[in-house]
Design an enzyme around this catalytic site. Structure first.
Site, PDB file in Angstrom:
ATOM      1  N   HIS A   1       0.860  -1.167   0.000  1.00 41.82           N
ATOM      2  CA  HIS A   1       0.000   0.000   0.000  1.00 41.82           C
ATOM      3  C   HIS A   1       0.900   1.222   0.000  1.00 41.82           C
ATOM      4  O   HIS A   1       1.733   1.386   0.896  1.00 41.82           O
ATOM      5  CB  HIS A   1      -0.907  -0.001   1.233  1.00 41.82           C
ATOM      6  N   CYS A   2       0.765   2.046  -1.017  1.00 43.86           N
ATOM      7  CA  CYS A   2       1.668   3.192  -1.142  1.00 43.86           C
ATOM      8  C   CYS A   2       1.097   4.382  -0.386  1.00 43.86           C
ATOM      9  O   CYS A   2       0.037   4.902  -0.756  1.00 43.86           O
ATOM     10  CB  CYS A   2       1.832   3.532  -2.630  1.00 43.86           C
ATOM     11  N   PRO A   3       1.764   4.827   0.669  1.00 44.36           N
ATOM     12  CA  PRO A   3       1.216   5.949   1.440  1.00 44.36           C
ATOM     13  C   PRO A   3       1.320   7.280   0.705  1.00 44.36           C
ATOM     14  O   PRO A   3       0.514   8.186   0.929  1.00 44.36           O
ATOM     15  CB  PRO A   3       2.078   5.956   2.711  1.00 44.36           C
TER      16      PRO A   3
ATOM     17  N   GLY B   1      -1.670   6.860  -1.579  1.00 39.32           N
ATOM     18  CA  GLY B   1      -2.929   6.496  -0.948  1.00 39.32           C
ATOM     19  C   GLY B   1      -3.666   5.418  -1.699  1.00 39.32           C
ATOM     20  O   GLY B   1      -4.890   5.412  -1.740  1.00 39.32           O
TER      21      GLY B   1
END
Lengths: 396, 134
Positions: A159-161, A164
């Site tokens: 999950h790429c912060p 998002g």
């Protein structure tokens, strides 16, 4: 881009305006020109788009590469950011019930049973499938549940912060391409920044080095900046938040229509003597400056620059006369004779028809460039030489 | 012809992962359907579906060309063009519709397109028979 078609300065016309009007009218073939925007007659080498709203340099350099990198990176970013990464929809209640039935659970449904796994053979290898309690199904291989999105995602990477969004089966290719193009863009920008900082920090040094006149390592000018406000904050504020100066070239202004403008050259700029504004004034000014300089250099006994005989030749050529006689002129013949030789006409028609010639002249003849920054100069000189009582400024 | 009938049960044909993550369904015949339909018939349906999914996910020249073209056009081409996978999914939908109309509906069964279940299961709905004669 249309070049500014300079109107030669006819001193006779300057003093006696009706004459110029008459001569202009005599030569005029076409009626009054349709109104043109000033960008269309801009003398510089810029190119204009969107009817003068957008201005770019003639040589775009690596702009296409920069633009391309930015656009591709942005596009890929949106492709991977706002798309479904491969979310598995949750099991319907019937499905869940069916799965529950298939697995023999001795315990009651009041407490959550321990995590269930199912072992399967994939290409002769044992793989455990885990049961997802949220989605109520056995996750397919390489599927993982993202706690942030609360979804099971197929071929879940992470999950790429920053963005998002999860990276999964469906958007992995966009993510990967995005990272690669971003690397290129970053290194490109880094190169740009280094160049700019170097230029900024040591502008004198760098420019001098380029021009080959490197005199001292630490220039004395560096120690004092006459333009500084002596306060770093003020300097920054002025640069970043200072008043925004307006554009001085009035790109979208309309070129004033002139009845005296010779019709043969459609892009001629009106040249009211000494009262011209903007670009026509620029043309006049620059031409006059060079004229003055040449005048001074001639009378100060300066040697003719090596290429000038060519200028004479070229100038004469432009007017349509034979070039052979011009070629005969030696360097000593910085004489008025050639200037005085009857040329086709003092008026623009000869110049207008040779637009292509003019361009080639400008580009191919360095001597011409040396001698005169603008194509009108040679013509101007010619004309002046022709004037009977005018102080002759012959072609040196 | 499908009668309005109560749903007796639902059977779920799970995915078959023996060949990896390719979309395949188990061809094992569920015992609930024994009374309703031929084993052969059912297995043929599932096999055809498997073949169609294999065609959709096939790594061939066409898929590579499509992928490269999409990459070169910055994936904008997906706005205009249907992918090969989507075309095959449409074919599958049509096939399932045909099968339902011809074979399963007369037997009081209904196949649900796996795409509506996230390609996880083939849902077979068994309707209660109300004195229907074959």
């Amino acid at each position: 881009m249309k070049n500014c078609e300079y109107q030669q300065i006819d001193p006779r016309a300057l003093s006696v305006s009706p004459m110029s009007a008459q001569s202009g009218a005599a030569e005029e073939v076409r009626p009054v020109q349709p109104s043109r925007r000033k960008w269309e007659v801009f003398p510089g080498k810029n190119r204009f788009f969107c009817d003068g709203r957008i201005i770019v340099a003639r040589q775009s350099g690596v702009l296409p590469l920069t633009l391309g990198l930015i656009v591709v990176t942005c596009g890929l970013f949106f492709a991977f950011d706002f798309t479904d990464p491969g979310i598995l929809p949750r099991a319907t209640p019937e499905e869940a019930a069916d799965i529950e039935k298939q697995i023999d659970t001795s315990g009651s449904s009041t407490y959550r049973p321990p995590p269930r796994t199912k072992e399967i053979l994939i290409n002769q290898q044992v793989v455990k499938l885990k049961y997802c309690f949220t989605c109520k199904m056995f996750r397919p291989p390489r599927t993982s549940h993202c706690s942030l999105c609360d979804n099971c995602v197929e071929r879940f990477d992470h999950h790429c912060p920053w963005v998002g969004n999860c990276v999964g089966k469906r958007n992995y290719r966009f993510f990967y391409s995005f990272i690669i193009s971003l690397s290129f863009l970053t290194s490109f920008i880094f190169g740009c920044v280094v160049t700019h900082i170097t230029l900024r920090e040591y502008p004198h040094n760098v420019l001098k080095k380029i021009k080959g006149s490197w005199s001292s390592k630490r220039c004395t000018e560096e120690t004092g900046n006459p333009y500084s406000y002596n306060n770093i904050i003020t300097n920054c504020c002025v640069t970043l938040c200072g008043p925004m100066p307006p554009s001085l070239i009035d790109r979208r202004g309309v070129v004033p229509l002139s009845e005296a403008s010779p019709a043969a050259s459609a892009t001629e700029v009106e040249l009211p003597p000494f009262l011209a504004k903007n670009d026509s004034n620029m043309c006049t000014r620059s031409t006059k400056d060079v004229l003055e300089r040449m005048f001074r250099s001639f009378y100060s006994g300066a040697l003719c620059p090596p290429g000038t005989p060519k200028t004479a030749r070229v100038g004469v050529e432009v007017s349509g006369s034979t070039t052979s006689s011009a070629e005969r002129s030696p360097s000593a013949g910085c004489s008025r004779q050639h200037a005085r030789r009857p040329v086709a006409a003092p008026c623009p028609p000869p110049f207008s028809r040779s637009s292509k010639k003019r361009d080639s002249l400008r580009s191919s003849n360095p001597a011409f460039r040396l001698a005169s920054p603008s194509p009108s100069l040679s013509r101007t000189t010619l004309i002046l030489g022709e004037g009977p009582d005018i102080g002759v400024i012959p072609i040196p | 012809m499908r009668q309005q009938a109560a749903i007796a049960a639902k059977v779920f044909i799970q995915r078959d992962y023996t060949n990896g993550t390719v979309c395949q369904f188990q061809t094992k015949f569920p015992f609930e359907l024994e009374s309703r339909i031929d084993k052969q018939q059912f297995e043929e349906t599932v096999q055809t579906l498997n073949n169609l999914y294999a065609e959709a996910e096939k790594l061939g020249s066409q898929s590579y060309i499509e992928g490269c073209l999409a990459c070169l056009t910055a994936y904008i081409i997906f706005l205009c063009m249907e992918t090969h996978y989507e075309k095959v999914l449409k074919k599958i939908a049509k096939y399932i519709q045909e099968q339902n109309d011809k074979i399963y509906a007369p037997r009081g069964l209904l196949l649900t397109d796996p795409v509506e279940r996230g390609l996880r299961v083939i849902e077979v709905t068994i309707f209660e028979e109300r004195g229907q004669t074959r």
